[in-house]
Design a protein around this motif. Structure first.
Motif, mmCIF file in Angstrom:
data_model
loop_
_atom_site.group_PDB
_atom_site.id
_atom_site.type_symbol
_atom_site.label_atom_id
_atom_site.label_comp_id
_atom_site.label_asym_id
_atom_site.label_seq_id
_atom_site.Cartn_x
_atom_site.Cartn_y
_atom_site.Cartn_z
ATOM 1 N N GLU A 163 -18.185 8.966 -11.920
ATOM 2 C CA GLU A 163 -18.269 8.148 -12.824
ATOM 3 C C GLU A 163 -16.540 7.405 -12.911
ATOM 4 O O GLU A 163 -16.669 6.239 -13.041
ATOM 5 C CB GLU A 163 -18.522 8.628 -14.228
ATOM 6 N N LEU A 164 -15.805 8.151 -12.725
ATOM 7 C CA LEU A 164 -14.420 7.879 -12.757
ATOM 8 C C LEU A 164 -13.988 7.066 -11.512
ATOM 9 O O LEU A 164 -13.707 5.812 -11.550
ATOM 10 C CB LEU A 164 -13.246 9.047 -12.904
ATOM 11 N N LEU A 165 -14.572 7.251 -10.364
ATOM 12 C CA LEU A 165 -14.306 6.414 -9.006
ATOM 13 C C LEU A 165 -15.218 5.241 -9.193
ATOM 14 O O LEU A 165 -14.784 4.257 -8.701
ATOM 15 C CB LEU A 165 -14.711 7.402 -7.973
ATOM 16 N N GLU A 166 -16.422 5.565 -9.650
ATOM 17 C CA GLU A 166 -16.978 3.958 -9.821
ATOM 18 C C GLU A 166 -16.445 2.975 -10.725
ATOM 19 O O GLU A 166 -16.517 1.870 -10.414
ATOM 20 C CB GLU A 166 -18.815 4.366 -10.372
ATOM 21 N N ASP A 167 -15.919 3.607 -11.834
ATOM 22 C CA ASP A 167 -15.381 2.668 -12.680
ATOM 23 C C ASP A 167 -13.747 2.035 -12.173
ATOM 24 O O ASP A 167 -13.751 0.770 -12.330
ATOM 25 C CB ASP A 167 -14.800 3.442 -13.783
ATOM 26 N N ILE A 168 -13.257 2.833 -11.326
ATOM 27 C CA ILE A 168 -11.986 2.229 -10.667
ATOM 28 C C ILE A 168 -12.640 1.240 -9.429
ATOM 29 O O ILE A 168 -11.902 0.091 -9.466
ATOM 30 C CB ILE A 168 -11.540 3.474 -9.954
ATOM 31 N N ALA A 169 -13.512 1.755 -8.816
ATOM 32 C CA ALA A 169 -14.115 0.706 -7.717
ATOM 33 C C ALA A 169 -14.765 -0.582 -8.480
ATOM 34 O O ALA A 169 -14.243 -1.862 -7.939
ATOM 35 C CB ALA A 169 -15.252 1.192 -6.901
ATOM 36 N N TYR A 187 -7.487 15.940 -8.083
ATOM 37 C CA TYR A 187 -6.765 16.347 -9.357
ATOM 38 C C TYR A 187 -7.256 15.483 -10.644
ATOM 39 O O TYR A 187 -6.799 14.433 -10.989
ATOM 40 C CB TYR A 187 -5.257 15.847 -8.992
ATOM 41 N N PRO A 188 -8.389 15.738 -11.071
ATOM 42 C CA PRO A 188 -9.153 14.812 -11.940
ATOM 43 C C PRO A 188 -8.407 14.617 -13.305
ATOM 44 O O PRO A 188 -8.565 13.465 -13.819
ATOM 45 C CB PRO A 188 -10.554 15.569 -11.953
ATOM 46 N N GLU A 189 -7.858 15.371 -13.633
ATOM 47 C CA GLU A 189 -6.995 15.395 -15.095
ATOM 48 C C GLU A 189 -5.929 14.252 -14.958
ATOM 49 O O GLU A 189 -5.761 13.365 -15.761
ATOM 50 C CB GLU A 189 -6.079 16.663 -15.683
ATOM 51 N N PHE A 190 -5.252 14.441 -13.780
ATOM 52 C CA PHE A 190 -4.000 13.319 -13.457
ATOM 53 C C PHE A 190 -4.860 11.911 -13.424
ATOM 54 O O PHE A 190 -4.293 10.697 -13.752
ATOM 55 C CB PHE A 190 -3.243 13.679 -12.315
ATOM 56 N N TRP A 195 -5.766 6.661 -14.930
ATOM 57 C CA TRP A 195 -6.462 5.457 -14.927
ATOM 58 C C TRP A 195 -6.695 4.964 -16.275
ATOM 59 O O TRP A 195 -6.936 3.575 -16.340
ATOM 60 C CB TRP A 195 -8.004 5.781 -14.125
ATOM 61 N N ASP A 196 -6.807 5.825 -17.290
ATOM 62 C CA ASP A 196 -7.132 5.310 -18.500
ATOM 63 C C ASP A 196 -5.957 4.315 -19.073
ATOM 64 O O ASP A 196 -6.068 3.195 -19.657
ATOM 65 C CB ASP A 196 -7.088 6.462 -19.528
ATOM 66 N N HIS A 197 -4.725 4.581 -18.632
ATOM 67 C CA HIS A 197 -3.508 3.642 -18.997
ATOM 68 C C HIS A 197 -3.391 2.838 -17.883
ATOM 69 O O HIS A 197 -3.056 1.713 -18.463
ATOM 70 C CB HIS A 197 -2.130 4.577 -18.836
ATOM 71 N N LEU A 198 -3.786 2.842 -16.740
ATOM 72 C CA LEU A 198 -3.701 1.908 -15.629
ATOM 73 C C LEU A 198 -4.783 0.615 -15.839
ATOM 74 O O LEU A 198 -4.688 -0.579 -15.584
ATOM 75 C CB LEU A 198 -3.736 2.365 -14.352
ATOM 76 N N THR A 266 -0.484 2.933 -6.898
ATOM 77 C CA THR A 266 0.529 3.986 -6.714
ATOM 78 C C THR A 266 1.762 4.226 -7.224
ATOM 79 O O THR A 266 2.119 5.140 -7.569
ATOM 80 C CB THR A 266 0.636 4.044 -5.026
ATOM 81 N N GLU A 267 2.427 2.905 -7.402
ATOM 82 C CA GLU A 267 3.692 2.774 -8.252
ATOM 83 C C GLU A 267 3.342 3.166 -9.567
ATOM 84 O O GLU A 267 4.244 3.872 -10.253
ATOM 85 C CB GLU A 267 4.306 1.569 -8.169
ATOM 86 N N PHE A 268 2.382 3.076 -10.182
ATOM 87 C CA PHE A 268 2.073 3.430 -11.754
ATOM 88 C C PHE A 268 1.686 4.729 -11.481
ATOM 89 O O PHE A 268 2.329 5.376 -12.393
ATOM 90 C CB PHE A 268 0.840 2.554 -11.899
#
Length: 275
Positions: A163-169, A187-190, A195-198, A266-268
């Motif tokens: 679900e996380l990867l789909e949201d990013i894509a 590293y799912p927690e990281f 991603w929540d902040h980005l 990646t900088e974020f």
């Protein structure tokens, strides 16, 4: 669903003969323990990839292009990046692995952007003429301590990570899951917290402006390459059908427009990890 994502590619474990050697050379020259998606997808057009790589290879071993990549590597972010105590989530060894993973992608993505911009310009009848002046050279080879970076297959990921990867894509309007995110999925927690902040930043005009600036600057820098990059559609016509040529140009363009976002993201992430 993630099964709708996926661009055809040839994975390193499936590469044979000349292609296997080419993959090794790409890793050796770009100094990364992965074969970037750009090359895995274009390997379907191996005659193009062999010629196109030969034309950029020497450029990517010059100090000049090393400096050019460095100038793209840390874009300014007009967004508050919060800190977090990652030591409460990961032990020191895992944190070191996470930092090495981020560092590898942060190092190589600007180089990939320069490469795709050079190819896109040349295929668009704006060849890189080459300045003929190279400021020194850098030795090929992986950096000490670089180890293989595992990439999670999106369709085999646990539901929460899928679900996380789909949201990013989906947020990035991407046709595939970039290697960067597939590596960080371990590293799912990281990745989830970052991603929540980005994600809100990705949806701002400031992000899109920074994206455009990186793309424009990469094109300018590509035209300062010491050695020519002159591969053309006319040259490809002797080897490929019009449909295949369109596929090559489309893949180069796709990667060229994805990479600025990966550099920003990646900088974020680097700032989130404080590394």
């Amino acid at each position: 669903m993630l099964d709708r994502y996926g661009v055809p590619e040839i994975l390193p474990e499936d590469a044979q003969g000349q292609l296997a050697g080419l993959y090794q050379d790409i890793q050796f020259v770009l100094k990364v323990p992965v074969v970037p998606f750009l090359f895995r997808s274009l390997a379907l057009f191996d005659r193009f990839l062999i010629t196109a790589w030969e034309q950029v290879r020497g450029n990517m071993l010059t100090v000049h292009m090393e400096q050019a990549a460095k100038s793209l590597r840390h874009p300014p972010l007009d967004w508050q990046v919060p800190g977090s105590d990652w030591g409460s989530h990961y032990d020191s060894e895992t944190l070191d692995q996470l930092r090495r993973t981020l560092s590898a992608f942060q190092y190589v993505n600007p180089k990939l952007l320069l490469i795709t911009s050079a190819w896109a310009e040349s295929l668009g009848n704006r060849p890189i003429l080459g300045t003929g002046y190279a400021i020194g050279s850098i030795p090929p080879g992986l950096f000490p301590g670089n180890t293989e970076i595992p990439l999670m297959h999106p369709t085999k990921a646990p539901d929460r990570i899928r679900e996380l990867l789909e949201d990013i894509a989906g947020t990035h309007h991407a046709f595939d899951i970039a290697c960067d995110y597939r590596a960080l999925a371990y590293y799912p927690e990281f990745l989830g917290t970052s991603w929540d902040h980005l994600k809100p930043y990705v949806q701002t005009p400031e992000y899109q402006l920074q994206h455009s600036r990186l793309l424009t600057e990469s094109i300018r820098l590509a035209h300062t390459m010491p050695y020519p990059v002159t591969i053309s559609q006319e040259e490809l016509a002797s080897c490929f059908t019009p449909q295949q040529i369109a596929g090559i140009i489309g893949m180069v363009s796709l990667c060229q427009h994805v990479l600025p976002g990966l550099i920003i993201d990646t900088e974020f992430f680097r700032r989130m990890l404080r590394c």
